[in-house]
Write an enzyme that holds these catalytic residues in place. Structure first.
Site, PDB file in Angstrom:
ATOM      1  CG  ASP A  45       2.661   0.148   7.841  1.00 27.19           C
ATOM      2  OD1 ASP A  45       2.211  -0.309   6.782  1.00 27.19           O
ATOM      3  OD2 ASP A  45       1.953   0.373   8.839  1.00 27.19           O
TER       4      ASP A  45
ATOM      5  CD  GLU B 146      -3.166  -1.664   5.524  1.00 26.80           C
ATOM      6  OE1 GLU B 146      -3.310  -2.683   6.213  1.00 26.80           O
ATOM      7  OE2 GLU B 146      -2.663  -0.618   5.976  1.00 26.80           O
ATOM      8  CD  GLU B 147      -1.439   2.010   7.639  1.00 28.18           C
ATOM      9  OE1 GLU B 147      -2.184   1.459   8.460  1.00 28.18           O
ATOM     10  OE2 GLU B 147      -0.237   1.725   7.512  1.00 28.18           O
TER      11      GLU B 147
ATOM     12  CG  HIS C 186      -0.492   0.006   2.520  1.00 21.87           C
ATOM     13  ND1 HIS C 186      -0.165   1.167   3.171  1.00 21.87           N
ATOM     14  CD2 HIS C 186      -0.245  -1.004   3.381  1.00 21.87           C
ATOM     15  CE1 HIS C 186       0.258   0.864   4.401  1.00 21.87           C
ATOM     16  NE2 HIS C 186       0.233  -0.444   4.550  1.00 21.87           N
TER      17      HIS C 186
ATOM     18  CG  ASP D 289       1.025  -3.873   4.893  1.00 21.88           C
ATOM     19  OD1 ASP D 289       1.876  -3.028   5.232  1.00 21.88           O
ATOM     20  OD2 ASP D 289      -0.181  -3.785   5.203  1.00 21.88           O
TER      21      ASP D 289
ATOM     22  CG  HIS E 149       0.623   2.532  12.522  1.00 21.20           C
ATOM     23  ND1 HIS E 149      -0.581   1.991  12.897  1.00 21.20           N
ATOM     24  CD2 HIS E 149       0.875   2.027  11.285  1.00 21.20           C
ATOM     25  CE1 HIS E 149      -1.028   1.190  11.940  1.00 21.20           C
ATOM     26  NE2 HIS E 149      -0.155   1.193  10.948  1.00 21.20           N
TER      27      HIS E 149
END
Lengths: 456, 456
Positions: B289, B323-324, B277, B351, B423
């Site tokens: 990520d 995606e998130e 992503h 991912d 994140h």
């Protein structure tokens, strides 16, 4: 001598009945102890930040000996010894400086570290540079092309090698023997491309050797970026290297291997040695090399003790002194053990960094390789998957000639990042990941647990 | 629908004759291309440093779409499309601030990030804190104990889980559903312990949800150190939390999935989708990520093309958007493919970060798990060893209901460091190791090469 080998083979149990659900539960406990209540990360911090670099013969190395003894006492190991050993004493002195000067006169500073054991430059050394891509190329060169110059050995580690130690082995010659081969042709100095994979500004030091009867010339390592710059400058024309290195040798110093044990419950006189090396190069903090190995072994013994495991054989952890520039500790240990008629039945070393564990290698009879392959299913839940013939470790290697047939085992973590840090100022505590370190400790504990159970 | 499943089973070759020495040579070429002439590290740098964080609906996300299209054009992929997709648009606004105030009046600043999708605090929010160790504990609490307070969900990831994603899964509830459960009991806000393993000062954001009919309350994540501080303060007595978050929702924005292909030489209408992503959370640079996953797939296709491989089926790389916080890109892709009657025969996602490759997992019929286990011996020289049933990926998961029986595969790198960065502001380019990234690209290329050969 066949008898000895047969002895070592005969001490293997047949494996299938040796392991049970109970072993699986026990191994889970070892990992829990390392991951939930582990001491390894704090121990490594105290070694790296509380002492730092600890080259043989230095005050820091002596502080590390005392640190090791104190740690073993704190954890209540059964016997704790300091074994005296004389070690080389070399010092870097003032920080090295170097510049390259192109034919236009432009001067650019470059990153340099003296190789360990090199003589100094005795003030400023200034000479034209001649580049070679390998030690073999240098050996083939004419005296006229090298005489009076500084040899630049610009061999890059091969990035296509999957295991980075293979690439390191391929370049080792330029560091170990570049000065001797250069001096044979009349060179006044040698600089090498650091044995490192990333392109950065860290030069990587390491051991180098002189030979009786060949004149000693100063030898340094350049960062990979400085090596590229120098090579590029040479493409354009004549380049002069200006360098100063203050390093020098001192008389040998007394030092120690540090040892502690868990006494065997059934065969206290039969010893499984586990170890790493306490000394480090003087750049960085010796975090991966080999603070991690020291802590793997220290923590493995603590975990075995804390979880109440009573090994059949005596498990002895050894913090070896002087792996980096002499292996005096490794030799002294094997000689002492042999002289005292100790029954050494196996040895395990951790000296490949504190990265995610892959498994273990065996330098020994094929039956021992089969033995550790038999550990694989119990260790698969922990992602340990590499159980192969291979190398043990520098420190334990002298046991091989002292005890014919003894199996040596090497802990194998992932190798991808090792040569980012190896022997460089970047090998610091912050570059070690807590979980990766802890998993290494637990892997070592589990391996020793299974090895102790498997050996007669 | 059994027919479909049978179709998917029938497309497997019998494996033993499918692979030869030639395949082994080919795979070595793929790894050489990635390690010697690889573009992945520079590509990741340009995505992370040239664009940075790229949350759905942001200008940076649009820049990333253009970056992706341009990269695919540069590498000369056969077909390049932008597929329109509407995505959520949430913004963090001003940097969040928070303090804890103990009953003595002492005020200490703490590290906080709003969870993605949270409402703001509309100025300063100040309320007493009540701590729970899990979502279940909160659910069992009385309204009286929570009413008017800020709920603090202080559940730590379990360090004993060997695969860190397992520990993450165990804590996911506090982030996803803490606000709803708190609001049901009258809480005015919720803060959670970051879903992270190390003790440091980085709060980790991530998606959270509101429910129709339950009032919306602001939700933030504290760093693990701040969580420990807050918990310790609560042991001593009443604690007030003072916080301000400026975040808010905006109307959905148009965005795109980015796609490029190598057209199949035998079955151009049968498609193997590979992807990651393109969007990321707005802290850090989305390096692991999922910048790494994007680059794994981009580079895999480039490598296959450059080494002259002509896949039988069309290999389509998809940079999924969103995606998130919504998976709108994944859903749009599956819906579109189905509507266009495309024959999707398999999908692979990366991912889980840019770390050293372990292997691949399969979410599909057991025969596909057997299929990839058959790849193991060819990939063992590259230390790929994990070929198991497991998970594919969020972005490709909607293909599962659109194409019954389709096998989904997930690339599995080592997971130990993933939740150090996930994140958080620490997920930056510098945290990705060049060799580890390159080995991931080569692993993806080799896996796709073998998959394409194996499927009828």
């Amino acid at each position: 001598m066949l008898f000895r080998t047969l002895f070592f083979i005969s001490i293997l149990f047949s494996l299938s009945p040796a392991f049970s659900q109970n072993d699986s539960t026990m191994i889970r406990k070892l990992f829990d102890e390392a991951l939930i209540r582990g001491k390894s990360y704090d121990d490594l911090r105290s070694l790296c930040k509380g002492i730092g670099a600890r080259l043989s013969g230095s005050t820091q190395a002596q502080m590390a000996v005392e640190w090791g003894k104190r740690k073993m006492e704190t954890y209540g190991f059964d016997k704790i010894y300091l074994q005296p050993v004389m070690v080389p004493h070399w010092e870097r002195g003032n920080k090295e400086v170097a510049w390259i000067q192109s034919s236009s006169g432009e001067v650019v500073p470059i990153d340099i570290l003296a190789l360990g054991g090199s003589i100094g430059t005795n003030g400023m050394l200034k000479a034209e540079v001649v580049e070679f891509k390998s030690l073999d190329d240098l050996k083939k060169a004419s005296k006229a092309s090298v005489q009076g110059k500084i040899v630049f050995l610009n061999q890059a580690m091969n990035p296509a090698d999957i295991v980075t130690f293979t690439a390191y082995g391929g370049c080792y010659g330029i560091r170990g023997h570049g000065a001797v081969e250069g001096a044979k042709l009349g060179a006044v100095g040698v600089v090498i491309r650091s044995l490192a994979l990333p392109e950065d500004h860290f030069p990587h030091t390491g051991s180098m050797y002189y030979e009786e009867g060949i004149s000693k010339i100063p030898a340094g390592a350049l960062s990979t970026i400085s090596s590229n710059e120098l090579s590029k400058a040479l493409e354009k024309g004549k380049v002069t290297l200006i360098m100063e290195m203050d390093c020098r040798d001192f008389p040998d110093e007394p030092s120690f291997n540090v040892m502690g044990e868990l006494t065997g419950s059934e065969k206290p006189n039969e010893i499984i040695t586990i170890g790493g090396h306490l000394d480090s190069w003087d750049a960085g903090e010796g975090a991966h090399d080999d603070g991690a190995g020291i802590v793997h072994c220290l923590e493995a013994l603590r975990i075995l003790k804390t979880t109440g495991i009573k090994p059949k054989h005596t498990i002895r952890v050894v913090f070896f002194m002087n792996e980096e520039n002499g292996n005096k500790g490794g030799h002294a240990y094997a000689t002492w053990a042999k002289k005292e008629n100790q029954k050494q039945i196996a040895a395990v070393e951790s000296d490949r960094g504190g990265f995610s564990p892959d498994g273990f290698e065996c330098d020994g009879n094929p039956s021992y390789v089969q033995l550790i392959k038999g550990f694989a299913s119990l260790l698969k839940p922990y992602d340990l998957h590499h159980f192969e013939a291979g190398y043990g470790g520098v420190d334990i290697s002298p046991l091989k000639s002292a005890y014919e047939g003894i199996p040596l085992f090497g802990f194998v973590p992932d190798s991808q990042r090792y040569f980012d840090f190896h022997h460089a100022a970047s090998d610091v505590f912050e570059r070690v990941n807590k979980r990766e370190l802890e998993l290494g400790c637990a892997s070592m504990a589990a391996f020793v647990y299974l090895l102790d159970k498997s050996l007669e």
